[in-house]
Design an enzyme around this catalytic site. Structure first.
Site, PDB file in Angstrom:
ATOM      1  N   ARG A  38       0.836  -1.213   0.000  1.00  0.00           N
ATOM      2  CA  ARG A  38       0.000   0.000   0.000  1.00  0.00           C
ATOM      3  C   ARG A  38       0.865   1.255   0.000  1.00  0.00           C
ATOM      4  O   ARG A  38       0.599   2.211  -0.734  1.00  0.00           O
ATOM      5  CB  ARG A  38      -0.913  -0.020   1.226  1.00  0.00           C
ATOM      6  CG  ARG A  38      -1.817   1.187   1.288  1.00  0.00           C
ATOM      7  CD  ARG A  38      -2.924   0.990   2.296  1.00  0.00           C
ATOM      8  NE  ARG A  38      -3.897   2.065   2.213  1.00  0.00           N
ATOM      9  CZ  ARG A  38      -4.180   2.882   3.220  1.00  0.00           C
ATOM     10  NH1 ARG A  38      -3.566   2.745   4.391  1.00  0.00           N
ATOM     11  NH2 ARG A  38      -5.075   3.838   3.062  1.00  0.00           N
ATOM     12  N   HIS A  68       0.757   4.358  -2.605  1.00  0.00           N
ATOM     13  CA  HIS A  68       0.495   5.728  -2.147  1.00  0.00           C
ATOM     14  C   HIS A  68       1.659   6.659  -2.465  1.00  0.00           C
ATOM     15  O   HIS A  68       1.470   7.850  -2.671  1.00  0.00           O
ATOM     16  CB  HIS A  68       0.179   5.739  -0.650  1.00  0.00           C
ATOM     17  CG  HIS A  68      -1.206   5.279  -0.351  1.00  0.00           C
ATOM     18  ND1 HIS A  68      -1.971   5.771   0.679  1.00  0.00           N
ATOM     19  CD2 HIS A  68      -1.998   4.364  -0.977  1.00  0.00           C
ATOM     20  CE1 HIS A  68      -3.160   5.176   0.683  1.00  0.00           C
ATOM     21  NE2 HIS A  68      -3.193   4.311  -0.307  1.00  0.00           N
ATOM     22  N   HIS A  77      -5.873  -6.002  -2.067  1.00  0.00           N
ATOM     23  CA  HIS A  77      -6.765  -6.027  -0.901  1.00  0.00           C
ATOM     24  C   HIS A  77      -7.016  -7.449  -0.410  1.00  0.00           C
ATOM     25  O   HIS A  77      -7.876  -7.676   0.436  1.00  0.00           O
ATOM     26  CB  HIS A  77      -8.073  -5.306  -1.230  1.00  0.00           C
ATOM     27  CG  HIS A  77      -7.916  -3.808  -1.223  1.00  0.00           C
ATOM     28  ND1 HIS A  77      -8.950  -2.929  -1.398  1.00  0.00           N
ATOM     29  CD2 HIS A  77      -6.812  -3.032  -1.027  1.00  0.00           C
ATOM     30  CE1 HIS A  77      -8.496  -1.683  -1.318  1.00  0.00           C
ATOM     31  NE2 HIS A  77      -7.202  -1.720  -1.111  1.00  0.00           N
TER      32      HIS A  77
HETATM   33  C1  HEM Z   1      -8.722   0.924  -6.023  1.00  0.00           C
HETATM   34  C2  HEM Z   1      -8.614   1.926  -5.192  1.00  0.00           C
HETATM   35  C3  HEM Z   1      -8.196   1.740  -3.767  1.00  0.00           C
HETATM   36  C4  HEM Z   1      -8.844   2.202  -2.676  1.00  0.00           C
HETATM   37  C5  HEM Z   1     -10.095   3.021  -2.670  1.00  0.00           C
HETATM   38  C6  HEM Z   1      -8.125   1.745  -1.522  1.00  0.00           C
HETATM   39  C7  HEM Z   1      -8.451   2.035  -0.214  1.00  0.00           C
HETATM   40  C8  HEM Z   1      -7.882   1.439   0.892  1.00  0.00           C
HETATM   41  C9  HEM Z   1      -8.271   1.673   2.254  1.00  0.00           C
HETATM   42  C10 HEM Z   1      -9.336   2.669   2.703  1.00  0.00           C
HETATM   43  C11 HEM Z   1      -7.553   0.849   3.039  1.00  0.00           C
HETATM   44  C12 HEM Z   1      -7.661   0.681   4.559  1.00  0.00           C
HETATM   45  C13 HEM Z   1      -6.723   1.637   5.261  1.00  0.00           C
HETATM   46  C14 HEM Z   1      -6.939   1.677   6.748  1.00  0.00           C
HETATM   47  O1  HEM Z   1      -7.940   1.212   7.236  1.00  0.00           O
HETATM   48  O2  HEM Z   1      -6.060   2.167   7.473  1.00  0.00           O
HETATM   49  C15 HEM Z   1      -6.701   0.089   2.183  1.00  0.00           C
HETATM   50  C16 HEM Z   1      -5.819  -0.862   2.611  1.00  0.00           C
HETATM   51  C17 HEM Z   1      -4.928  -1.481   1.784  1.00  0.00           C
HETATM   52  N1  HEM Z   1      -4.734  -1.221   0.446  1.00  0.00           N
HETATM   53 FE1  HEM Z   1      -5.892  -0.127  -0.739  1.00  0.00          FE
HETATM   54  N2  HEM Z   1      -7.044   1.024  -1.940  1.00  0.00           N
HETATM   55  C18 HEM Z   1      -7.034   1.000  -3.303  1.00  0.00           C
HETATM   56  C19 HEM Z   1      -6.081   0.444  -4.111  1.00  0.00           C
HETATM   57  C20 HEM Z   1      -4.977  -0.207  -3.638  1.00  0.00           C
HETATM   58  C21 HEM Z   1      -3.853  -0.598  -4.424  1.00  0.00           C
HETATM   59  C22 HEM Z   1      -3.679  -0.294  -5.896  1.00  0.00           C
HETATM   60  C23 HEM Z   1      -3.007  -1.260  -3.601  1.00  0.00           C
HETATM   61  C24 HEM Z   1      -1.658  -1.858  -3.887  1.00  0.00           C
HETATM   62  C25 HEM Z   1      -1.264  -2.249  -5.060  1.00  0.00           C
HETATM   63  C26 HEM Z   1      -3.629  -1.317  -2.302  1.00  0.00           C
HETATM   64  C27 HEM Z   1      -3.139  -1.994  -1.237  1.00  0.00           C
HETATM   65  C28 HEM Z   1      -3.722  -2.017   0.017  1.00  0.00           C
HETATM   66  C29 HEM Z   1      -3.267  -2.870   1.089  1.00  0.00           C
HETATM   67  C30 HEM Z   1      -2.223  -3.960   0.970  1.00  0.00           C
HETATM   68  C31 HEM Z   1      -4.004  -2.519   2.210  1.00  0.00           C
HETATM   69  C32 HEM Z   1      -3.801  -3.042   3.635  1.00  0.00           C
HETATM   70  C33 HEM Z   1      -2.774  -2.106   4.293  1.00  0.00           C
HETATM   71  C34 HEM Z   1      -2.160  -2.597   5.576  1.00  0.00           C
HETATM   72  O3  HEM Z   1      -2.123  -3.790   5.812  1.00  0.00           O
HETATM   73  O4  HEM Z   1      -1.663  -1.745   6.336  1.00  0.00           O
HETATM   74  N3  HEM Z   1      -4.802  -0.640  -2.351  1.00  0.00           N
HETATM   75  N4  HEM Z   1      -6.905   0.488   0.892  1.00  0.00           N
END
Ligand code: HEM
Length: 334
Positions: free
Chosen positions: A73, A77, A203
């Site tokens: 993530r 970002h 995700h």
């Molecule tokens: C498609 C649009 C996307 C949206 C709207 C989105 C939104 C989010 C949100 C709101 C969270 C939770 C954050 C939290 O609760 O603190 C999250 C977690 C995460 N996102 Fe996304 N995301 C998107 C795309 C991506 C992409 C492209 C990746 C990586 C290639 C990604 C990887 C992750 C990962 C791995 C987590 C878990 C983070 C952790 O374990 O700390 N996301 N995302």
């Protein structure tokens, strides 16, 4: 055993992906700097660089099997806001870290700092923080997807000197987005619908805070009810994990294999078990539904995910004499 029809469908799907990927490799990078990135970038200047970064990632993974999610993530970002320039790692009064999508949410900074400190000990001023994060992301793909070997990952990115919190809101997609708005925000970065669906597969790993889904579970759009597009059993399970008074609870992004980067995510999306509205959005258009189906094939997803992450790693990079090589990742050089 696979039937001839399902085998043919698989081959067809793989060919389609390869075709999409070829088009994107040629057309869709934002900025031109990526042409100067190359594999083994530090082979002469800091031969152990990749090993040193890998070691820190493995240490962090031993401590916390959900760790790869944090770095996947963070990389996304970083690259989407001002390109892959480690602007997400900078501290100042108004930095990206403080932007709403990142504050109290991004994690994994310590492991990157450890890698950078170890690098500075052996080859000071050589390896950029942008590359530390990029190689860390490569390693985290491999750690979360056992058996996957990522080849030809490039280095050569340099560090930016600017980081602005407000840009996280304009550049990053939000969890309440519909398909059109997701598609638009990915397109701005040279990423197509396939990239959107493939990268959303991230995700399948990591953790999320309950606060983001409470309204979806308890009061969707002011109805006092859950989002009707969600699977009722899934709603019940999430309500147990996320009671209304516990916005700070962290839950697994995906319930069946939470620390694996895998295709369970796509079956979940098809069945109304996507965690965010943005995950569910992928099944709200014919193209989205088709791409979700294509990515249920593990071989397709594994290949396409790596290729899409390489594209992310090419976004608006600084190269040559641009930017700087920071001494520490959270501050620009004085
Ligand atoms: C498609 C649009 C996307 C949206 C709207 C989105 C939104 C989010 C949100 C709101 C969270 C939770 C954050 C939290 O609760 O603190 C999250 C977690 C995460 N996102 Fe996304 N995301 C998107 C795309 C991506 C992409 C492209 C990746 C990586 C290639 C990604 C990887 C992750 C990962 C791995 C987590 C878990 C983070 C952790 O374990 O700390 N996301 N995302």
């Amino acid at each position: 055993m696979a039937t001839p029809i399902s085998s043919r469908l698989k081959v067809l799907a793989i060919l389609v992906v390869v075709a999409l990927v070829c088009v994107q490799e040629v057309n869709a990078q934002t900025g031109k700097g990526w042409r100067r990135l190359r594999p083994n970038f530090y082979a002469r200047s800091c031969p152990d660089a990749e090993k040193i970064i890998r070691q820190s990632m493995e240490n962090a993974y031993q401590q916390d099997p959900s760790f790869p999610g944090a770095i996947l993530r963070m990389f996304f970002h970083d690259c989407v806001v001002r390109g892959c320039d480690a602007s997400v790692l900078l501290d100042n009064d108004d930095s990206e870290k403080l932007g709403a999508p990142n504050a109290n949410s991004l994690r994994g900074f310590e492991a990157l700092d450890e890698a950078k400190a170890n690098l500075e000990n052996v080859c000071p001023g050589v390896v950029s923080c942008a590359d530390v994060l990029a190689y860390a992301a490569r390693d985290c793909i491999e750690l979360a997807s056992p058996g996957t070997k990522v080849r030809n990952w490039t280095g050569g990115r340099r560090d930016g000197v600017v980081s602005v919190s407000a840009e996280t809101l304009t550049e990053l997609p939000g969890p309440f987005s519909n398909f059109t708005s997701l598609e638009r925000s990915f397109a701005k970065k040279g990423l197509n619908q396939m990239d959107l669906v493939v990268l959303s597969g991230a995700h399948s790993v990591g953790k999320a805070r309950c606060g983001i889904i409470l309204s979806r579970l308890y009061n969707f759009k002011g109805t006092g009810k859950p989002d009707p597009s969600m699977n009722p059993a899934y709603v019940a399970k999430l309500k147990q994990l996320c009671p209304p008074n516990a916005p700070g609870n962290r839950i697994d992004m995906e319930q069946r294999s939470p620390n694996r980067l895998d295709v369970n995510y796509y079956a979940d999306v098809e069945q109304g078990r996507g965690l965010f509205e943005s995950d569910n959005a992928l099944r709200t258009t014919p193209a989205g539904r088709w791409l979700v189906r294509v990515n249920k094939n593990k071989r397709v997803f594994d290949t396409a995910f790596v290729l899409a992450m390489k594209k992310v790693g090419n976004i608006d990079v600084l190269v040559g004499n641009q930017g700087q090589i920071r001494t520490v990742c959270n501050a620009v050089n004085v």
